[in-house]
Design a protein around this motif. Structure first.
Motif, PDB file in Angstrom:
ATOM      1  N   LYS A  45       0.950  -1.128   0.147  1.00 21.20           N
ATOM      2  CA  LYS A  45      -0.065  -0.057   0.071  1.00 21.20           C
ATOM      3  C   LYS A  45       0.565   1.361  -0.030  1.00 21.20           C
ATOM      4  CE  LYS A  45      -3.722  -2.045   2.471  1.00 21.20           C
ATOM      5  NZ  LYS A  45      -4.840  -2.079   3.649  1.00 21.20           N
ATOM      6  N   PHE A  46       1.896   0.893   0.659  1.00 28.41           N
ATOM      7  CA  PHE A  46       2.850   2.306   0.837  1.00 28.41           C
ATOM      8  C   PHE A  46       3.562   2.672  -0.491  1.00 28.41           C
ATOM      9  CE2 PHE A  46       6.905   4.250   2.933  1.00 28.41           C
ATOM     10  CZ  PHE A  46       6.145   5.387   3.366  1.00 28.41           C
ATOM     11  N   ASN A  47       3.730   1.517  -1.162  1.00 20.86           N
ATOM     12  CA  ASN A  47       4.248   1.843  -2.669  1.00 20.86           C
ATOM     13  C   ASN A  47       3.412   2.546  -3.396  1.00 20.86           C
ATOM     14  OD1 ASN A  47       7.059   0.743  -3.310  1.00 20.86           O
ATOM     15  ND2 ASN A  47       6.294  -1.004  -1.899  1.00 20.86           N
ATOM     16  N   LEU A  48       2.268   2.175  -3.276  1.00 15.02           N
ATOM     17  CA  LEU A  48       0.910   2.624  -4.086  1.00 15.02           C
ATOM     18  C   LEU A  48       0.930   4.173  -4.061  1.00 15.02           C
ATOM     19  CD1 LEU A  48      -2.007   0.116  -4.004  1.00 15.02           C
ATOM     20  CD2 LEU A  48      -0.548   0.776  -6.069  1.00 15.02           C
ATOM     21  N   ILE A  49       1.071   4.526  -2.684  1.00 16.96           N
ATOM     22  CA  ILE A  49       1.130   5.994  -2.313  1.00 16.96           C
ATOM     23  C   ILE A  49       2.322   6.748  -2.807  1.00 16.96           C
ATOM     24  CG2 ILE A  49       1.091   7.589  -0.510  1.00 16.96           C
ATOM     25  CD1 ILE A  49      -0.414   5.358   1.311  1.00 16.96           C
ATOM     26  N   MET A  50       3.484   6.075  -2.975  1.00 11.50           N
ATOM     27  CA  MET A  50       4.454   6.663  -3.324  1.00 11.50           C
ATOM     28  C   MET A  50       4.266   6.806  -4.962  1.00 11.50           C
ATOM     29  SD  MET A  50       6.515   7.423  -0.773  1.00 11.50           S
ATOM     30  CE  MET A  50       4.962   7.743   0.238  1.00 11.50           C
ATOM     31  N   ALA A  51       3.819   5.879  -5.356  1.00 10.88           N
ATOM     32  CA  ALA A  51       3.888   6.003  -6.897  1.00 10.88           C
ATOM     33  C   ALA A  51       2.962   7.163  -7.218  1.00 10.88           C
ATOM     34  CB  ALA A  51       3.066   4.691  -7.591  1.00 10.88           C
ATOM     35  N   ALA A  52       1.774   7.346  -6.598  1.00 11.78           N
ATOM     36  CA  ALA A  52       1.136   8.453  -6.833  1.00 11.78           C
ATOM     37  C   ALA A  52       1.783  10.052  -6.507  1.00 11.78           C
ATOM     38  CB  ALA A  52      -0.046   8.485  -6.024  1.00 11.78           C
ATOM     39  N   LEU A  53       2.600   9.960  -5.270  1.00 11.09           N
ATOM     40  CA  LEU A  53       3.359  11.203  -5.167  1.00 11.09           C
ATOM     41  C   LEU A  53       4.618  11.657  -6.284  1.00 11.09           C
ATOM     42  CD1 LEU A  53       3.714  10.607  -1.046  1.00 11.09           C
ATOM     43  CD2 LEU A  53       2.307  12.147  -2.432  1.00 11.09           C
ATOM     44  N   HIS A  54       5.164  10.403  -6.556  1.00 11.25           N
ATOM     45  CA  HIS A  54       6.159  10.655  -7.654  1.00 11.25           C
ATOM     46  C   HIS A  54       5.487  11.225  -8.878  1.00 11.25           C
ATOM     47  CE1 HIS A  54       8.888   8.294  -4.964  1.00 11.25           C
ATOM     48  NE2 HIS A  54       9.801   9.156  -5.518  1.00 11.25           N
TER      49      HIS A  54
ATOM     50  N   VAL B 273       5.864  -2.661  -8.408  1.00  9.42           N
ATOM     51  CA  VAL B 273       6.229  -3.828  -7.050  1.00  9.42           C
ATOM     52  C   VAL B 273       4.692  -3.920  -6.613  1.00  9.42           C
ATOM     53  CG1 VAL B 273       8.671  -3.430  -6.778  1.00  9.42           C
ATOM     54  CG2 VAL B 273       6.813  -2.199  -5.623  1.00  9.42           C
ATOM     55  N   ALA B 274       4.061  -3.030  -6.694  1.00 10.23           N
ATOM     56  CA  ALA B 274       2.581  -3.131  -5.750  1.00 10.23           C
ATOM     57  C   ALA B 274       1.523  -3.722  -6.689  1.00 10.23           C
ATOM     58  CB  ALA B 274       2.099  -1.595  -5.475  1.00 10.23           C
ATOM     59  N   THR B 275       1.600  -4.034  -7.984  1.00  9.45           N
ATOM     60  CA  THR B 275       0.790  -4.718  -8.642  1.00  9.45           C
ATOM     61  C   THR B 275       1.249  -5.964  -9.270  1.00  9.45           C
ATOM     62  OG1 THR B 275       1.388  -3.121 -10.481  1.00  9.45           O
ATOM     63  CG2 THR B 275      -0.588  -2.314  -9.136  1.00  9.45           C
ATOM     64  N   VAL B 276       1.726  -5.784 -10.451  1.00 11.50           N
ATOM     65  CA  VAL B 276       2.018  -7.255 -11.510  1.00 11.50           C
ATOM     66  C   VAL B 276       3.273  -7.969 -10.692  1.00 11.50           C
ATOM     67  CG1 VAL B 276       0.950  -6.245 -13.630  1.00 11.50           C
ATOM     68  CG2 VAL B 276       3.582  -5.880 -12.921  1.00 11.50           C
ATOM     69  N   TYR B 277       4.236  -7.244  -9.980  1.00 11.87           N
ATOM     70  CA  TYR B 277       5.334  -7.884  -9.332  1.00 11.87           C
ATOM     71  C   TYR B 277       4.885  -8.023  -7.734  1.00 11.87           C
ATOM     72  CZ  TYR B 277      10.340  -8.804  -8.998  1.00 11.87           C
ATOM     73  OH  TYR B 277      11.504  -9.707  -8.738  1.00 11.87           O
TER      74      TYR B 277
END
Length: 261
Positions: free
Chosen positions: A12-21, A89-93
């Motif tokens: 979940k943290f990676n998804l948030i970071m993806a959005a912020l970047h 990393v938060a989805t397909v991987y």
């Protein structure tokens, strides 16, 4: 007491970071003045001086402009690279990501750093007065090698009793060389060029150098298993936070100093 870090929480943290970047990349792209922050990348080569001022042809160094590069593209590139990696990393991987975390490794992190951190260093180099294509390629390559040594460090020390620091030391050496080159350019500009780079470039130099060192310290804390770093997931979260902080700091310092309308 702080909540325990879990692989599910990191996803979940990676998804948030993806959005912020991604949001920052979009903001820089939209807000930047397209006529600012454009640098001419050059190439140096040997040629014969056949001018009338010399009695016979001599080999001299010549410089040729090759192409223009906008710093806004560089900023958007390293932000999007991180956004894509976090989303990946938060989805397909995800399954492999979670399995690798349990084994004490994150391969995607190091491949992403090899691209994004190297792109960051190219941007800093341009701001420092380094326009030669060959030098920029070597700076990109050395920074990539530094991060790939981080991958090798994690790969070869999985389930190993005694930690080997060889790849860490090689990576540290490779990673320091671009900073040495940039420092030499600062010194030459001051001594022979009649001026220094703008003040904000020095702020970038110091802040990003410190951030890069924090990544190295984070790895030491992980492998020394000091305090909360006994949990590999704590170090993973620290890497994620450091990545966002370093890229955001560079992006907005570049924007404020060069790209803003």
């Amino acid at each position: 007491m702080s909540a325990k870090i879990t692989t599910k929480g990191l996803v979940k943290f990676n998804l948030i970071m993806a959005a912020l970047h991604a949001v920052q990349a979009f903001a820089v792209w939209i807000l930047s003045d397209p006529n600012k922050g454009v640098w001419q990348v050059t190439g140096d080569f040997l040629t014969l001086d056949t001018s009338a001022s010399v009695s016979r042809p001599e080999l001299v160094t010549a410089t040729q402009g090759l192409f223009s590069l906008n710093l806004a593209y560089i900023v958007v590139a390293f932000l999007l690279l991180s956004a894509i990696a976090h989303l990946f990393v938060a989805t397909v991987y995800r399954k492999r990501y979670e399995a690798e975390l349990k084994a004490g490794i994150n391969k995607v992190r190091w491949f992403e750093y090899a691209l994004s951190a190297s792109t960051m260093m190219v941007g800093i180099s341009l701001l420092s007065g380094i326009y030669d294509l060959s030098t920029l390629i070597m700076i990109f390559g050395l920074t990539a090698i530094m991060n790939l040594c981080g991958l090798a460090m994690e790969f070869y020390n999985q389930k190993r009793g005694k930690i080997s620091w060889l790849t860490y030391n090689i990576g540290t050496f490779a990673g320091l060389l671009p900073w040495v080159v940039i420092t030499i350019y600062f010194w030459m500009s001051s001594q022979y060029g009649g001026g220094d780079p703008p003040t904000f470039v020095y702020y970038i130099y110091v802040s990003i150098f410190l951030f890069f060192n924090c990544f190295a310290i984070n790895m030491i804390l992980q492998y020394k298993q000091i305090g909360k770093w006994r949990d590999y997931l704590y170090g993973e979260r620290a890497y994620i936070i450091l990545s966002l902080a370093a890229k955001s700091a560079l992006a907005w310092q570049v924007f404020a100093g060069t790209l803003r309308p």
